[in-house]
Design a protein around this motif. Structure first.
Motif, PDB file in Angstrom:
ATOM      1  N   PHE A  86       0.827  -1.207   0.000  1.00 20.75           N
ATOM      2  CA  PHE A  86       0.000   0.000   0.000  1.00 20.75           C
ATOM      3  C   PHE A  86       0.862   1.258   0.000  1.00 20.75           C
ATOM      4  N   THR A  87       1.957   1.210   0.766  1.00 19.84           N
ATOM      5  CA  THR A  87       2.824   2.395   0.865  1.00 19.84           C
ATOM      6  C   THR A  87       3.498   2.681  -0.467  1.00 19.84           C
ATOM      7  N   ILE A  88       4.036   1.655  -1.104  1.00 21.60           N
ATOM      8  CA  ILE A  88       4.693   1.836  -2.401  1.00 21.60           C
ATOM      9  C   ILE A  88       3.705   2.349  -3.436  1.00 21.60           C
ATOM     10  N   ASN A  89       2.495   1.801  -3.418  1.00 21.59           N
ATOM     11  CA  ASN A  89       1.472   2.226  -4.366  1.00 21.59           C
ATOM     12  C   ASN A  89       1.097   3.692  -4.169  1.00 21.59           C
ATOM     13  N   THR A  90       1.075   4.125  -2.916  1.00 23.43           N
ATOM     14  CA  THR A  90       0.745   5.522  -2.617  1.00 23.43           C
ATOM     15  C   THR A  90       1.876   6.456  -3.012  1.00 23.43           C
ATOM     16  N   LEU A  91       3.117   6.006  -2.811  1.00 18.38           N
ATOM     17  CA  LEU A  91       4.278   6.870  -3.058  1.00 18.38           C
ATOM     18  C   LEU A  91       4.611   7.028  -4.542  1.00 18.38           C
ATOM     19  N   LYS A  92       4.037   6.203  -5.402  1.00 19.82           N
ATOM     20  CA  LYS A  92       4.381   6.249  -6.827  1.00 19.82           C
ATOM     21  C   LYS A  92       4.157   7.616  -7.445  1.00 19.82           C
ATOM     22  N   ILE A  93       3.155   8.328  -6.977  1.00 24.70           N
ATOM     23  CA  ILE A  93       2.789   9.595  -7.599  1.00 24.70           C
ATOM     24  C   ILE A  93       3.614  10.768  -7.074  1.00 24.70           C
ATOM     25  N   VAL A  94       4.313  10.573  -5.951  1.00 27.82           N
ATOM     26  CA  VAL A  94       5.045  11.672  -5.318  1.00 27.82           C
ATOM     27  C   VAL A  94       6.123  12.261  -6.225  1.00 27.82           C
ATOM     28  N   PRO A  95       6.945  11.456  -6.903  1.00 27.57           N
ATOM     29  CA  PRO A  95       7.953  12.057  -7.809  1.00 27.57           C
ATOM     30  C   PRO A  95       7.344  12.982  -8.858  1.00 27.57           C
ATOM     31  N   LEU A  96       6.141  12.648  -9.348  1.00 27.55           N
ATOM     32  CA  LEU A  96       5.478  13.505 -10.332  1.00 27.55           C
ATOM     33  C   LEU A  96       5.117  14.849  -9.703  1.00 27.55           C
ATOM     34  N   TYR A  97       4.553  14.816  -8.489  1.00 28.68           N
ATOM     35  CA  TYR A  97       4.192  16.063  -7.811  1.00 28.68           C
ATOM     36  C   TYR A  97       5.425  16.947  -7.586  1.00 28.68           C
ATOM     37  N   ILE A  98       6.506  16.327  -7.114  1.00 28.76           N
ATOM     38  CA  ILE A  98       7.722  17.096  -6.832  1.00 28.76           C
ATOM     39  C   ILE A  98       8.323  17.653  -8.119  1.00 28.76           C
ATOM     40  N   SER A  99       8.326  16.862  -9.188  1.00 24.53           N
ATOM     41  CA  SER A  99       8.879  17.326 -10.468  1.00 24.53           C
ATOM     42  C   SER A  99       8.084  18.508 -11.016  1.00 24.53           C
ATOM     43  N   LEU A 100       6.763  18.421 -10.933  1.00 25.36           N
ATOM     44  CA  LEU A 100       5.931  19.520 -11.405  1.00 25.36           C
ATOM     45  C   LEU A 100       6.147  20.774 -10.566  1.00 25.36           C
ATOM     46  N   TYR A 101       6.281  20.580  -9.253  1.00 20.01           N
ATOM     47  CA  TYR A 101       6.522  21.729  -8.383  1.00 20.01           C
ATOM     48  C   TYR A 101       7.845  22.418  -8.722  1.00 20.01           C
ATOM     49  N   LEU A 102       8.883  21.616  -8.911  1.00 24.82           N
ATOM     50  CA  LEU A 102      10.200  22.182  -9.242  1.00 24.82           C
ATOM     51  C   LEU A 102      10.173  22.881 -10.600  1.00 24.82           C
ATOM     52  N   ALA A 103       9.459  22.284 -11.552  1.00 22.91           N
ATOM     53  CA  ALA A 103       9.397  22.876 -12.890  1.00 22.91           C
ATOM     54  C   ALA A 103       8.644  24.207 -12.861  1.00 22.91           C
ATOM     55  N   PHE A 104       7.483  24.210 -12.212  1.00 21.62           N
ATOM     56  CA  PHE A 104       6.701  25.442 -12.129  1.00 21.62           C
ATOM     57  C   PHE A 104       7.462  26.534 -11.393  1.00 21.62           C
ATOM     58  N   SER A 105       8.115  26.150 -10.290  1.00 20.18           N
ATOM     59  CA  SER A 105       8.833  27.137  -9.474  1.00 20.18           C
ATOM     60  C   SER A 105      10.035  27.717 -10.214  1.00 20.18           C
TER      61      SER A 105
ATOM     62  N   SER B 137       2.160  16.598  -2.605  1.00 21.42           N
ATOM     63  CA  SER B 137       3.303  15.762  -2.236  1.00 21.42           C
ATOM     64  C   SER B 137       3.367  15.574  -0.722  1.00 21.42           C
ATOM     65  N   GLY B 138       3.116  16.655   0.032  1.00 22.22           N
ATOM     66  CA  GLY B 138       3.139  16.554   1.489  1.00 22.22           C
ATOM     67  C   GLY B 138       2.040  15.660   2.021  1.00 22.22           C
ATOM     68  N   MET B 139       0.816  15.805   1.507  1.00 18.62           N
ATOM     69  CA  MET B 139      -0.304  15.004   1.988  1.00 18.62           C
ATOM     70  C   MET B 139      -0.157  13.532   1.613  1.00 18.62           C
ATOM     71  N   THR B 140       0.405  13.267   0.416  1.00 19.89           N
ATOM     72  CA  THR B 140       0.611  11.874   0.002  1.00 19.89           C
ATOM     73  C   THR B 140       1.659  11.203   0.885  1.00 19.89           C
ATOM     74  N   LEU B 141       2.725  11.930   1.199  1.00 21.22           N
ATOM     75  CA  LEU B 141       3.735  11.396   2.112  1.00 21.22           C
ATOM     76  C   LEU B 141       3.134  11.172   3.504  1.00 21.22           C
ATOM     77  N   ALA B 142       2.270  12.082   3.939  1.00 20.27           N
ATOM     78  CA  ALA B 142       1.642  11.940   5.248  1.00 20.27           C
ATOM     79  C   ALA B 142       0.755  10.699   5.298  1.00 20.27           C
ATOM     80  N   GLU B 143       0.032  10.433   4.220  1.00 16.41           N
ATOM     81  CA  GLU B 143      -0.781   9.214   4.169  1.00 16.41           C
ATOM     82  C   GLU B 143       0.109   7.976   4.195  1.00 16.41           C
TER      83      GLU B 143
END
Length: 312
Positions: A204-223, A261-267
């Motif tokens: 469950f944890t791995i499945n939840t964390l899969k999307i985190v790199p996408l969130y972080i990449s988009l955040y870095l790109a936008f910023s 990204s923060g909320m997904t990591l928290a879950e």
């Protein structure tokens, strides 16, 4: 690169602590005794508060301890009212500390303070609600008790934890940094019910964390492409009206990636530790636990095939 790290130092530390909380989950879950789990979770939680907040850690720690004392000093009939007024009065002081001559705390400390407020007030309302639904109706005859049984008895037993368990609930590291909020009953079941042993927490944890790199990449790109500081420059003011109107939308999109990204990591912290694991038959609700057949779930050990985590 170094300039970016310096600029986002607090966020990097915060995300690192969330990742640490995720990674430590399997080891925390394997602790043998209930007392070892409770104390380890509390000590780790207080350590995270101090690391994130520094001297400002005195706010969440002191407010939680005073709130817990108020719960135990007042009767179960009125503990929720007294705790509600104190915790929100302290939150008002915390948010406007600069008006009282104190330094304002960071946004990360503010998140922790909000979680502490929710936990302390929440457990007080749980205690009062269980008293009203279980103890008080008995004085009114069997008809009232029958009504409780008909609605599957959301509070089938009196919730009245001792002061040490209240402290453990307030400071446990799971969900402390960003959430999610979960009830005391869910927290208590984590130590007393065996379901977390039969759920695939890692999967469950791995499945939840899969999307985190996408969130972080988009955040870095936008910023990087549309930095927030650009809004304050004269060049931005000389842009077209349409450009200036659309720029906040891009900033908001970047902010959303940061929140996601923060909320997904928290879950993932919850799933990694195994908190909130119940059989699907309980019709589980977010942060609440089973909504039907709770007593049966407490007395029956389900096989691995019918156990899953509670979606937090």
């Amino acid at each position: 690169m170094w300039a970016f790290v310096q600029k986002n130092k607090n966020d990097i530390i915060y995300l690192s602590l969330l990742l640490f909380s995720v990674l430590i989950g399997p080891y925390y879950r394997k602790l043998k005794t209930e007392e070892a789990k409770k104390w380890a979770g509390t000590i780790l939680g207080i350590a995270l508060i101090i690391i994130v907040s520094g001297y400002s850690a005195i706010h969440p720690i002191c407010s939680a301890l005073i709130g817990v004392i108020i719960i135990k000093v007042t009767t179960i009939r009125y503990c929720h009212v007294a705790t509600f007024f104190f915790m929100f009065a302290y939150l008002f002081f915390f948010r406007f500390a600069d008006k009282f001559g104190f330094k304002l705390s960071s946004g990360q400390t503010n998140l922790i303070q909000m979680i502490i407020v929710l936990r302390v007030i929440g457990v007080a309302f749980e205690m009062n609600g269980s008293w009203l639904a279980v103890v008080n109706p008995k004085k009114k005859g069997n008809e009232e008790i029958s009504k409780i049984n008909d609605r599957d008895e959301e509070f089938i037993e009196l919730i009245n934890p001792n002061i040490i368990d209240l402290v453990h609930y307030s400071f446990n590291y799971i969900g402390l940094l960003t959430g999610p909020y979960y009830r005391y009953r869910t927290f208590n079941d984590f130590f007393h019910l065996p379901y977390s042993k039969y759920v695939d927490c890692l999967g469950f944890t791995i499945n939840t964390l899969k999307i985190v790199p996408l969130y972080i990449s988009l955040y870095l790109a936008f910023s990087h492409i549309w930095p927030l500081e650009y809004v304050l420059t004269e060049d931005h003011n000389n842009r077209s009206f349409l450009y200036r109107m659309m720029y906040p939308w891009v900033l908001f999109a970047a902010f959303r990636q940061r929140i996601y990204s923060g909320m997904t990591l928290a879950e993932s912290v919850c799933t990694s530790a195994g908190l909130g694991a119940y059989p699907v038959q309980g019709r589980n609700r977010t942060g609440h636990g089973p909504t039907v057949g709770y007593m049966k779930l407490k007395n029956i050990l389900w096989r691995c095939g019918v156990v899953r985590r509670l979606s937090l």
